[in-house]
Design a protein around this motif. Structure first.
Motif, PDB file in Angstrom:
ATOM      1  N   GLN A  80       0.832  -1.204   0.000  1.00  0.00           N
ATOM      2  CA  GLN A  80       0.000   0.000   0.000  1.00  0.00           C
ATOM      3  C   GLN A  80       0.870   1.257   0.000  1.00  0.00           C
ATOM      4  OE1 GLN A  80      -2.257  -1.013   3.526  1.00  0.00           O
ATOM      5  NE2 GLN A  80      -4.098  -1.472   2.295  1.00  0.00           N
ATOM      6  N   VAL A  81       1.958   1.239   0.753  1.00  0.00           N
ATOM      7  CA  VAL A  81       2.876   2.388   0.774  1.00  0.00           C
ATOM      8  C   VAL A  81       3.525   2.544  -0.600  1.00  0.00           C
ATOM      9  CG1 VAL A  81       4.998   3.311   1.797  1.00  0.00           C
ATOM     10  CG2 VAL A  81       3.275   2.229   3.253  1.00  0.00           C
ATOM     11  N   ARG A  82       3.911   1.440  -1.216  1.00  0.00           N
ATOM     12  CA  ARG A  82       4.520   1.491  -2.547  1.00  0.00           C
ATOM     13  C   ARG A  82       3.527   2.028  -3.576  1.00  0.00           C
ATOM     14  NH1 ARG A  82       6.403  -3.521  -3.036  1.00  0.00           N
ATOM     15  NH2 ARG A  82       8.495  -3.008  -2.351  1.00  0.00           N
ATOM     16  N   ASP A  83       2.242   1.680  -3.438  1.00  0.00           N
ATOM     17  CA  ASP A  83       1.226   2.196  -4.359  1.00  0.00           C
ATOM     18  C   ASP A  83       1.084   3.709  -4.256  1.00  0.00           C
ATOM     19  OD1 ASP A  83       0.704  -0.331  -5.343  1.00  0.00           O
ATOM     20  OD2 ASP A  83      -1.060  -0.652  -4.083  1.00  0.00           O
ATOM     21  N   ILE A  84       1.252   4.248  -3.063  1.00  0.00           N
ATOM     22  CA  ILE A  84       1.085   5.695  -2.862  1.00  0.00           C
ATOM     23  C   ILE A  84       2.358   6.457  -3.234  1.00  0.00           C
ATOM     24  CG2 ILE A  84       0.723   7.497  -1.131  1.00  0.00           C
ATOM     25  CD1 ILE A  84      -1.126   5.519   0.324  1.00  0.00           C
ATOM     26  N   LEU A  85       3.517   5.986  -2.759  1.00  0.00           N
ATOM     27  CA  LEU A  85       4.759   6.739  -2.921  1.00  0.00           C
ATOM     28  C   LEU A  85       5.652   6.244  -4.061  1.00  0.00           C
ATOM     29  CD1 LEU A  85       5.831   7.094   0.820  1.00  0.00           C
ATOM     30  CD2 LEU A  85       4.544   8.713  -0.559  1.00  0.00           C
ATOM     31  N   GLY A  86       5.384   5.049  -4.549  1.00  0.00           N
ATOM     32  CA  GLY A  86       6.276   4.471  -5.550  1.00  0.00           C
ATOM     33  C   GLY A  86       7.350   3.641  -4.872  1.00  0.00           C
ATOM     34  N   SER A  87       8.222   3.059  -5.669  1.00  0.00           N
ATOM     35  CA  SER A  87       9.314   2.258  -5.116  1.00  0.00           C
ATOM     36  C   SER A  87      10.318   3.175  -4.438  1.00  0.00           C
ATOM     37  CB  SER A  87      10.012   1.469  -6.221  1.00  0.00           C
ATOM     38  OG  SER A  87       9.122   0.567  -6.814  1.00  0.00           O
ATOM     39  N   PRO A  88      10.862   2.752  -3.301  1.00  0.00           N
ATOM     40  CA  PRO A  88      11.811   3.621  -2.598  1.00  0.00           C
ATOM     41  C   PRO A  88      13.122   3.743  -3.357  1.00  0.00           C
ATOM     42  CG  PRO A  88      11.715   1.488  -1.540  1.00  0.00           C
ATOM     43  CD  PRO A  88      10.653   1.488  -2.595  1.00  0.00           C
TER      44      PRO A  88
END
Length: 199
Positions: A80-88
Motif C-alpha cells: 500500500q505504501v509502494r502504491d502511494i509513494l512508488g518504489s523507494p
C-alpha cells in the motif's frame, strides 16, 4: 700538412643552424601564446561568467508531495505504501524495516532542492514516517517553472467577432461529399510452390 678526417668535421651546417633556430622561435611563440590566453581570462572574469555552457535540469529520486504524505496511515502494508509513494530510492539490506524516498532537483543558477521522506516498518506494516517540509503538487509544479523566462502568453480564448471572421474566411462554397474508396484492383499472384516439385 693538414689532414682532413671525418672526426674534425663541423658539428652543424648553416642550414641545420637555421632550422634549429626556427624550432626555438616556434616553441617560444607557442609559450607566449599560451601565457597570453591565461592572462586574458584572469583579467576578464566577467566573460567566463556571462558565456557558460548550458547545463540540463537534473531530477533524481521520487517526488513526494504533501498530498501523498497525508494519504499515508500507520498500519498500511508495504504494498500500500509502494502504491502511494512508488518504489523507494533506498532500500538497505542492513535496514530492512526502513525505506528512504529522496528527491533532488538541480537547475543552473538556482539553489538545489532536496527533500526526504523515511518510512519505518515493523513486521511489514507502516509504523511511522518522517519527512522534510514537503510541497503540495501545485507548489512543486510552480517550482519547476520558477526562474524560466517566458514571453507574453497569448489569450487562449477567441471572442465572438474573432470566431465569426474565422468562419467567414474558411467557408467552403459547397459541402464536400465523401468519395467512395477506389476499388482495389484484382491481383493475380503466381503459386508459391509448383505442384509436384520435390522437396
Amino acid at each position: 700538412m693538414l689532414h682532413h678526417t671525418p672526426d674534425c668535421a663541423p658539428l652543424s651546417t648553416p642550414g641545420q643552424r637555421t632550422n634549429r633556430t626556427l624550432q626555438w622561435v616556434c616553441v617560444l611563440a607557442a609559450l607566449a601564446a599560451l601565457t597570453a590566453c591565461s592572462s586574458v581570462t584572469s583579467r576578464l572574469p566577467g566573460i567566463t561568467s556571462v558565456v557558460s555552457p548550458y547545463k540540463i535540469d537534473i531530477l533524481q529520486g521520487n517526488v513526494v508531495t504533501r498530498e501523498q504524505a497525508a494519504a499515508l496511515q500507520t498500519g498500511m502494508t508495504r504494498d500500500q505504501v509502494r502504491d502511494i509513494l512508488g518504489s523507494p530510492l533506498l532500500a538497505s539490506v542492513f535496514h530492512a524495516d526502513r525505506w528512504d524516498y529522496v528527491f533532488t532537483f538541480r537547475r543552473q543558477g538556482q539553489p538545489q532542492q532536496q527533500r526526504r521522506l523515511t518510512a519505518f516498518f515493523k513486521a511489514d506494516v507502516l509504523e511511522r514516517f518522517e519527512a522534510d517540509e514537503l510541497p503540495t503538487e501545485a507548489e512543486f509544479v510552480a517550482s519547476l517553472d520558477a526562474g524560466r523566462k517566458f514571453g507574453k502568453v497569448p489569450p487562449l480564448q477567441a471572442t465572438e467577432a474573432q470566431l465569426k471572421t474565422f468562419d467567414e474566411r474558411n467557408k467552403t462554397t459547397a459541402p464536400i461529399e465523401p468519395t467512395a474508396p477506389a476499388a482495389t484492383p484484382a491481383a493475380s499472384y503466381p503459386p508459391l510452390e509448383t505442384p509436384g516439385a520435390a522437396r
